[in-house]
Design a protein around this motif. Structure first.
Motif, PDB file in Angstrom:
ATOM      1  N   ALA A  58       1.718   2.491  -3.454  1.00  0.00           N
ATOM      2  CA  ALA A  58       0.606   2.926  -4.298  1.00  0.00           C
ATOM      3  C   ALA A  58       0.256   4.377  -3.987  1.00  0.00           C
ATOM      4  N   ASP A 117      -2.504   6.962  -3.110  1.00  0.00           N
ATOM      5  CA  ASP A 117      -3.869   7.107  -2.594  1.00  0.00           C
ATOM      6  C   ASP A 117      -4.665   5.812  -2.768  1.00  0.00           C
ATOM      7  N   PRO A 118      -4.231   4.720  -2.144  1.00  0.00           N
ATOM      8  CA  PRO A 118      -4.896   3.428  -2.341  1.00  0.00           C
ATOM      9  C   PRO A 118      -6.225   3.320  -1.605  1.00  0.00           C
ATOM     10  N   LYS A 150      -2.834   4.030  -9.145  1.00  0.00           N
ATOM     11  CA  LYS A 150      -1.468   4.467  -9.413  1.00  0.00           C
ATOM     12  C   LYS A 150      -0.492   3.404  -8.940  1.00  0.00           C
ATOM     13  N   GLY A 161      -4.394  -4.701  -5.490  1.00  0.00           N
ATOM     14  CA  GLY A 161      -3.085  -4.722  -4.853  1.00  0.00           C
ATOM     15  C   GLY A 161      -2.830  -6.000  -4.082  1.00  0.00           C
ATOM     16  N   THR A 174      -5.816   0.170  -6.328  1.00  0.00           N
ATOM     17  CA  THR A 174      -5.115   1.425  -6.601  1.00  0.00           C
ATOM     18  C   THR A 174      -5.226   1.782  -8.072  1.00  0.00           C
ATOM     19  N   PRO A 199       0.819  -1.225   0.000  1.00  0.00           N
ATOM     20  CA  PRO A 199       0.000   0.000   0.000  1.00  0.00           C
ATOM     21  C   PRO A 199       0.849   1.269   0.000  1.00  0.00           C
TER      22      PRO A 199
END
Length: 378
Positions: free
Chosen positions: A77, A79-80, A125, A109, A123, A74
């Motif tokens: 990533a 802003d998961p 990103k 993820g 996520t 996390p």
């Protein structure tokens, strides 16, 4: 972790995929390209492939799952979305989650904790070189990663379809004068921005393949009308003046970010959609539309094409010399003839069954070269 996959190809490819990511990590470190993802071990890769493959054969509410799995924590990533309780990576859970995650750009993820793989959330990103596995259709898995440059189509590493395994080879199978489109897809060259001419061709190829009607796209020089000597006249859908929707957008500096990419996607899909019409679509190198539905003919005074070089950039692949009729139907044969007659042109051909071929003239081989690249476009 200690894991034994029941899907045999997972064991076959895991070590090779781990090696690919380690080599790319070394290159990225030398270039100081910023944050990169953690590299999964062969055991982790084997376990993720195994769970994803068996999930791909199931259905949820009558539909096969489409899901993208990313290996990262996390913290890596942006802003998961975090689940309150982590969940084990199992076939059943993947199948249940898939309907909510099938849109492009959403990644599930997964990370390793205490020797076990867990799902922690989702996520939008992911960092550079992040291991991603896409479940594209039942039995079809694509392992890829985000490019070091941070944009562009993800770089494919391996494609598994049932018992067929293809590991992408970016070292030994290409001719020395292969098209730049191939070099970017294989990470041999860094792409420009989204509106770079070669990036546009890659996006057109992906869009052509996705409509599944088959089609041919001819890319001709800007400063000559010689291509018309290889087309039957009259051209039913000739465009005058040349349509410059996509060309104008690539030159427009007023649009930025998501707005620019959204507009670019629409123009690309608009142009690529025309390739579904019977005949060939013709554009110039500025991406101006000149015609579609055009019928290709042998240039007057030229011979019929003889043999071509057939290349697929996968490990174990070889360069074969074949007649173009052996690799496809009329569309492939006519595209090969066009490039044979118009040697400064490029032809992209999509088949209804998902195969995709790029035809270009090779001075090195002294013949038309046909590159099978569907494994790079998934």
């Amino acid at each position: 972790m200690n894991y034994q996959a029941t899907y045999k190809p997972a064991r076959m490819v895991a070590a090779a995929i781990e090696t690919h990511f380690k080599e790319n990590l070394k290159t990225a470190s030398l270039k100081d390209t910023g944050d990169v993802a953690s590299i999964p071990s062969a055991q982790v890769i084997e376990a993720i492939i195994d769970a994803a493959f068996w999930a791909s054969l199931r259905k949820e509410e009558g539909n096969p799952p489409k899901i993208s799995i990313a290996f990262l924590t996390p913290e890596q990533a942006g802003d998961p979305l975090l689940f309150e309780h982590r969940m084990p990576l199992t076939t059943g859970i993947l199948t249940k989650l898939a309907p909510g995650l099938e849109r492009a750009g959403i990644h599930l993820g997964v990370c390793l904790e205490d020797g076990e793989l867990f799902i922690w959330g989702t996520t939008l990103k992911i960092p550079n070189l992040c291991f991603v596995l896409d479940v594209s259709e039942p039995g079809l898995l694509v392992i890829k990663h985000r490019r070091v440059c941070g944009f562009g189509k993800f770089s494919n590493v391996a494609v598994l379809k049932g018992d067929q395994v293809k590991i992408i080879d970016n070292k030994g199978t290409l001719l020395s004068d292969c098209p730049p489109l191939l070099k970017i897809l294989l990470d041999l060259e860094a792409p420009g921005d989204w509106s770079d001419p070669i990036n546009i061709l890659i996006q057109l190829a992906v869009s052509m393949r996705s409509h599944r009607h088959g089609g041919a796209l001819l890319i001709v020089p800007d400063d000559t009308e010689a291509w018309r000597n290889s087309i039957i006249h009259p051209i039913q859908y000739s465009i005058s003046p040349a349509f410059s929707g996509l060309a104008s957008l690539t030159r427009n500096s007023d649009l930025h970010g998501a707005d620019r990419q959204s507009s670019l996607n629409r123009e690309v899909d608009h142009l690529a959609g025309l390739t579904a019409v019977d005949g060939a679509t013709v554009i110039n190198r500025r991406h101006e539309l000149l015609a579609f539905g055009a019928k290709i003919a042998r240039k007057r005074g030229n011979d019929d094409i003889g043999f071509i070089s057939l290349i697929e950039p996968v490990q174990g692949g070889t360069v074969s010399v074949v007649h173009p009729g052996q690799i496809g139907g009329t569309r492939h044969l006519s595209a090969a003839q066009f490039v044979y007659d118009q040697r400064d042109a490029l032809a992209l051909v999509a088949s209804q069954d998902g195969h995709f071929t790029v035809f270009s003239w090779s001075d090195a081989a002294e013949m038309v070269a046909a590159y099978r690249i569907e494994s790079l476009l998934l």
